[in-house]
Design an enzyme around this catalytic site. Structure first.
Site, PDB file in Angstrom:
ATOM      1  N   ALA A 225       4.103  -5.207   2.487  1.00 58.53           N
ATOM      2  CA  ALA A 225       2.521  -4.585   2.021  1.00 58.53           C
ATOM      3  C   ALA A 225       2.908  -4.907   0.539  1.00 58.53           C
ATOM      4  O   ALA A 225       2.311  -5.820   0.383  1.00 58.53           O
ATOM      5  CB  ALA A 225       3.123  -3.070   2.398  1.00 58.53           C
ATOM      6  N   ARG A 226       3.013  -3.451  -0.455  1.00 63.96           N
ATOM      7  CA  ARG A 226       2.893  -3.826  -2.219  1.00 63.96           C
ATOM      8  C   ARG A 226       4.167  -2.610  -1.877  1.00 63.96           C
ATOM      9  O   ARG A 226       4.845  -2.146  -1.212  1.00 63.96           O
ATOM     10  CB  ARG A 226       1.671  -3.197  -2.701  1.00 63.96           C
ATOM     11  CG  ARG A 226       0.729  -4.279  -2.133  1.00 63.96           C
ATOM     12  CD  ARG A 226       0.756  -5.897  -2.775  1.00 63.96           C
ATOM     13  NE  ARG A 226      -0.408  -6.040  -3.365  1.00 63.96           N
ATOM     14  CZ  ARG A 226      -0.823  -7.500  -2.714  1.00 63.96           C
ATOM     15  NH1 ARG A 226       0.953  -7.376  -1.529  1.00 63.96           N
ATOM     16  NH2 ARG A 226      -1.605  -7.911  -2.479  1.00 63.96           N
ATOM     17  N   ASP A 250      10.121  -8.262   0.522  1.00 61.81           N
ATOM     18  CA  ASP A 250       9.380  -9.445   0.172  1.00 61.81           C
ATOM     19  C   ASP A 250       8.076  -9.629  -0.750  1.00 61.81           C
ATOM     20  O   ASP A 250       7.500 -10.010  -1.487  1.00 61.81           O
ATOM     21  CB  ASP A 250       8.397 -10.088   1.064  1.00 61.81           C
ATOM     22  CG  ASP A 250       7.506 -11.681   0.703  1.00 61.81           C
ATOM     23  OD1 ASP A 250       8.888 -12.367   0.481  1.00 61.81           O
ATOM     24  OD2 ASP A 250       6.709 -11.140   0.647  1.00 61.81           O
ATOM     25  N   GLU A 255       7.333  -7.859 -10.086  1.00 62.86           N
ATOM     26  CA  GLU A 255       7.879  -9.716  -9.774  1.00 62.86           C
ATOM     27  C   GLU A 255       7.501 -10.540 -10.791  1.00 62.86           C
ATOM     28  O   GLU A 255       5.878 -10.060 -11.395  1.00 62.86           O
ATOM     29  CB  GLU A 255       6.611  -9.483  -8.394  1.00 62.86           C
ATOM     30  CG  GLU A 255       6.320  -8.693  -7.134  1.00 62.86           C
ATOM     31  CD  GLU A 255       5.671  -9.457  -5.783  1.00 62.86           C
ATOM     32  OE1 GLU A 255       4.675  -9.805  -6.672  1.00 62.86           O
ATOM     33  OE2 GLU A 255       5.563  -8.310  -5.061  1.00 62.86           O
ATOM     34  N   HIS A 274       7.317 -13.085  -2.440  1.00 66.88           N
ATOM     35  CA  HIS A 274       6.676 -12.984  -1.888  1.00 66.88           C
ATOM     36  C   HIS A 274       5.702 -13.979  -1.193  1.00 66.88           C
ATOM     37  O   HIS A 274       4.744 -14.546  -1.624  1.00 66.88           O
ATOM     38  CB  HIS A 274       5.340 -12.326  -2.887  1.00 66.88           C
ATOM     39  CG  HIS A 274       3.791 -11.583  -3.301  1.00 66.88           C
ATOM     40  ND1 HIS A 274       3.638 -10.985  -3.574  1.00 66.88           N
ATOM     41  CD2 HIS A 274       3.288 -11.951  -1.455  1.00 66.88           C
ATOM     42  CE1 HIS A 274       2.917 -10.334  -2.958  1.00 66.88           C
ATOM     43  NE2 HIS A 274       2.234 -11.287  -2.279  1.00 66.88           N
TER      44      HIS A 274
END
Length: 311
Positions: A225-226, A250, A255, A274
């Site tokens: 998701a985030r 992920d 990031e 990601h």
């Protein structure tokens, strides 16, 4: 919106999308910029801004239309001063299938002990350990939108019972049952796999905090998701304590993930940068042109985002 001619593309994929659109021979003019290079003049020139992220240090106020290159649009509207007169649309791709395969791949990798076997191979060690069975294990997916449904379909194809969690709790296929957000503790307590597929909004921000993670009973967490949906300090504690037996991540609050993050060193964590579903130029271009066609007919695009809801 009567005419769209001037297209401002920024960041990753800008050259590829421009080339794809240019091939349609629709008379578009392009400006390609890095995010930090976008100027007030560029914004004033553009009929539409196409990118994954907003430009750095320049307001989008005055642009009639922004088309996001990803399925998620939180970078534009979550805790941002979004101009209400600006239309925001998103890209539609085969994200549900891709992310579903990403999630099932991680679940199978840990169930089949692939990391341990790979490490043993490099040690030239004849390592034998019985594999688990994914079939029949309980899955809880937070978010029942297009991506969540795609993930559910992949797990169900392998014989897993799958429950969903959404704001409304409204039943939707292929979930066996959907719980409302206020009922989330119930599916978490019995889940062996928890997948986060919810958009980042005020309601989902830091949702998986210490209090919520206390409901977990040794589940494996997959977050596509985030990063901001999870309190990373609470996540590390839950992994250490055994409330979570592992995690495939992920997305992260920051990031790239900082080198000093303890998540890098945790043996029960799988990290990816990601990449669960990467937008293609064709998907971006087709989504943009579909929105343009609807606008030219005086219709609100199907891929338009409700900036109040956040998706």
């Amino acid at each position: 919106m009567n005419e769209v001619k001037n297209i401002l593309l920024a960041g990753r994929l800008k050259e590829e999308v421009a080339e794809w659109l240019e091939g349609k021979r629709m008379g578009f003019e392009f400006r390609l910029r890095e995010y930090k290079e976008v100027t007030v003049g560029d914004i004033g020139w553009a009929d539409v801004y196409i990118a994954f992220y907003p430009p750095k240090g320049v307001s989008l106020a005055g642009v009639k239309w922004v088309h996001a290159l990803g399925a998620g649009v939180d970078f534009f509207i979550f805790r941002q001063d979004w101009p209400k007169e600006t239309l925001l649309t998103r890209t539609k791709g085969d994200f549900g299938n891709r992310i579903g395969e990403y999630c099932v791949a991680r679940a199978l990798a840990v169930t089949q002990n692939l990391v341990e076997l790979w490490e043993a191979q490099w040690r030239h060690e004849w390592y034998r350990k019985e594999a688990g069975l994914l079939r029949g294990s309980q899955v809880a997916i937070v978010g029942t939108g297009e991506v969540g449904r795609g993930i559910a379909a992949k797990f169900k194809a392998l014989g897993c019972p799958v429950e969903g969690i959404s704001i409304s709790g409204k039943a939707v296929k292929p979930f066996d049952r959907v719980f409302g957000r206020d009922e989330i503790a119930e599916p978490l307590k019995k889940a062996e796999w928890i997948v986060l597929a919810v958009p980042l909004t005020e309601e989902s921000y830091m949702m998986f905090n210490e209090s919520l993670l206390e409901n977990c009973r040794g589940a494996y967490l997959i977050n596509i998701a985030r990063g901001e949906v999870v309190d990373e300090d609470a996540l590390v504690e839950a992994l250490d304590s055994g409330r979570l037996w592992g995690a495939a991540l992920d997305v992260f609050v920051e990031e790239p993930l900082p080198a000093e993050s303890p998540l890098w060193e945790m043996p029960n964590v799988l990290i990816s940068p990601h990449i669960a579903a990467i937008t293609s130029a064709e998907e971006a271009g087709e989504s943009f042109l579909a929105c343009l066609a609807e606008l030219q007919k005086g219709q609100r695009p199907k891929l338009a985002v409700d900036s109040e809801k956040g998706y």
